[in-house]
Design a protein around this motif. Structure first.
Motif, short mmCIF file in Angstrom:
data_model
loop_
_atom_site.label_atom_id
_atom_site.label_comp_id
_atom_site.label_asym_id
_atom_site.label_seq_id
_atom_site.Cartn_x
_atom_site.Cartn_y
_atom_site.Cartn_z
N LYS A 60 0.83 -1.19 0.00
CA LYS A 60 0.00 0.00 0.00
C LYS A 60 0.88 1.26 0.00
O LYS A 60 1.84 1.35 0.75
N GLY A 61 0.51 2.20 -0.85
CA GLY A 61 1.26 3.44 -0.95
C GLY A 61 2.34 3.43 -2.00
O GLY A 61 3.03 4.43 -2.21
N THR A 62 2.51 2.29 -2.70
CA THR A 62 3.51 2.20 -3.76
C THR A 62 3.00 2.90 -5.01
O THR A 62 1.87 2.68 -5.44
N ARG A 63 3.83 3.72 -5.63
CA ARG A 63 3.45 4.49 -6.82
C ARG A 63 4.41 4.14 -7.96
O ARG A 63 5.57 4.51 -7.92
N MET B 29 9.37 2.45 -10.00
CA MET B 29 8.83 2.94 -8.74
C MET B 29 9.09 4.44 -8.58
O MET B 29 10.22 4.90 -8.75
N ALA B 30 8.02 5.17 -8.28
CA ALA B 30 8.08 6.61 -8.06
C ALA B 30 8.13 6.91 -6.57
O ALA B 30 7.96 6.01 -5.74
N PRO C 267 17.50 6.81 -1.14
CA PRO C 267 17.98 7.37 0.13
C PRO C 267 18.21 6.30 1.20
O PRO C 267 19.08 6.46 2.05
N HIS C 268 17.42 5.21 1.14
CA HIS C 268 17.49 4.20 2.19
C HIS C 268 17.58 2.81 1.58
O HIS C 268 18.39 2.57 0.71
N GLY D 214 13.07 10.43 -5.37
CA GLY D 214 13.77 9.44 -6.17
C GLY D 214 12.86 8.50 -6.92
O GLY D 214 11.80 8.11 -6.43
N THR D 215 13.28 8.15 -8.14
CA THR D 215 12.56 7.21 -9.00
C THR D 215 13.55 6.14 -9.45
O THR D 215 14.66 6.45 -9.87
N GLN D 216 13.14 4.87 -9.35
CA GLN D 216 14.00 3.76 -9.75
C GLN D 216 13.24 2.84 -10.71
O GLN D 216 12.14 2.39 -10.39
#
Length: 288
Positions: free
Chosen positions: A48-51, A74-75, A129-130, A275-277
């Motif tokens: 949940k919350g994944t964009r 992933m955004a 970042p993490h 960040g976007t990957q």
């Protein structure tokens, strides 16, 4: 011991399903199921919350073996999310498998397994970042079973390939991403340095963005009493980078964890607000 037999090969070139607008969350781009072994679709696990930044599913550009490959994108997270995940299980810890239940990957089964795949980081891939995992051997925690040990959370990614976060990078090149290969066991559950000074980190290396990298993992799991371990060999573009004999995973008889293991590819990270990957996968194979 007999050599592993090929049981699954996937290059995403046969069939395929276009990304659907009906995703199980409310994304800014769609996420697709993909055709799996024996005609069953592989549905990704999505937190949940994944964009998604781009449609995640089978695509037909930039692939290692044209015409098709898998893209996971992933955004930045939606507000309030605990973590973000789009992970496809290519060798499930609970679904039907080619050849039946006898080919399940299990803690302590003393039976070799090989997992091969190729991956490519998009040229615009941002350093997370993490936390960020792109490959994991997953061991589920089993609620209410096994003794509870203070300070130890059993299960989870007991072997993984992770991108080194921004604060632990050593290279200044924005064309390169650093990564680690790491195991989890009762004595190695946390990361600080993201290098071999951390218990459990087997290797730290680099991948150039926009370039396909081939990985091959040779895995063996054994169990002796309350301890689990075995041999792990890892190859990158045909060159051996890991030859490890030691502890990995959690004994189901001593901790609250499943015996069955899964092999997963995708993107699994902290709830990063920036960040976007985007990552691509191709030429997946499993041998048992």
């Amino acid at each position: 011991m007999a050599a592993p037999r090929p049981l699954l090969t996937m290059n995403f070139d046969k069939g395929g399903q276009a990304p659907s607008a009906k995703a199980p969350i409310a994304p800014i781009a769609p996420i697709a199921t993909i055709p799996g072994p024996d005609g069953a679709n592989i549905r990704p696990t999505i937190d949940k919350g994944t964009r998604p930044a781009l449609s995640s599913g089978i695509v037909s550009s930039g692939c290692l073996s044209p015409p098709n490959c898998l893209r996971v994108s992933m955004a930045p997270t939606q507000p309030g999310a605990a973590k973000n995940k789009i992970m496809y299980s290519f060798w499930s810890h609970y679904r039907a498998l080619p050849g039946g239940a006898a080919n399940r990957f299990r803690i302590g089964d003393d039976k070799p397994l090989q997992f091969q795949f190729a991956m490519k980081l998009d040229p615009n891939y941002d350093t997370p970042p993490h936390q960020m995992i792109h490959f994991q051997v997953f061991q589920a925690a089993s609620t209410g079973k096994g003794r509870k040990v203070p300070g130890i959370e059993p299960g989870g990614p007991i072997l993984s390939l992770r991108i080194v976060p921004q604060s632990r990078r050593s290279t200044e090149s924005d064309q390169v991403q650093e990564f680690i290969i790491v195991v989890r066991n009762p004595a190695a559950t946390k990361l600080y340095y993201y290098g071999t000074r951390d218990p459990g980190v087997l290797y730290r290396g680099t991948m150039r963005k926009g370039v396909w990298t081939r990985f091959n993992f040779e895995l063996l799991s054994v169990e002796k009493g309350s301890e689990t371990g075995g041999r792990i060999r890892a190859f990158m573009n045909g060159r051996q980078i890991v030859d490890y004999r030691g502890a990995w995973g959690f004994s189901p008889t001593a901790y609250g964890a499943w015996r069955d293991l899964g092999l997963e590819l995708g993107a699994y990270r902290s709830a990063d607000k920036t960040g976007t990957q985007t990552v691509y996968f191709d030429n997946i194979a499993v041998s048992r």
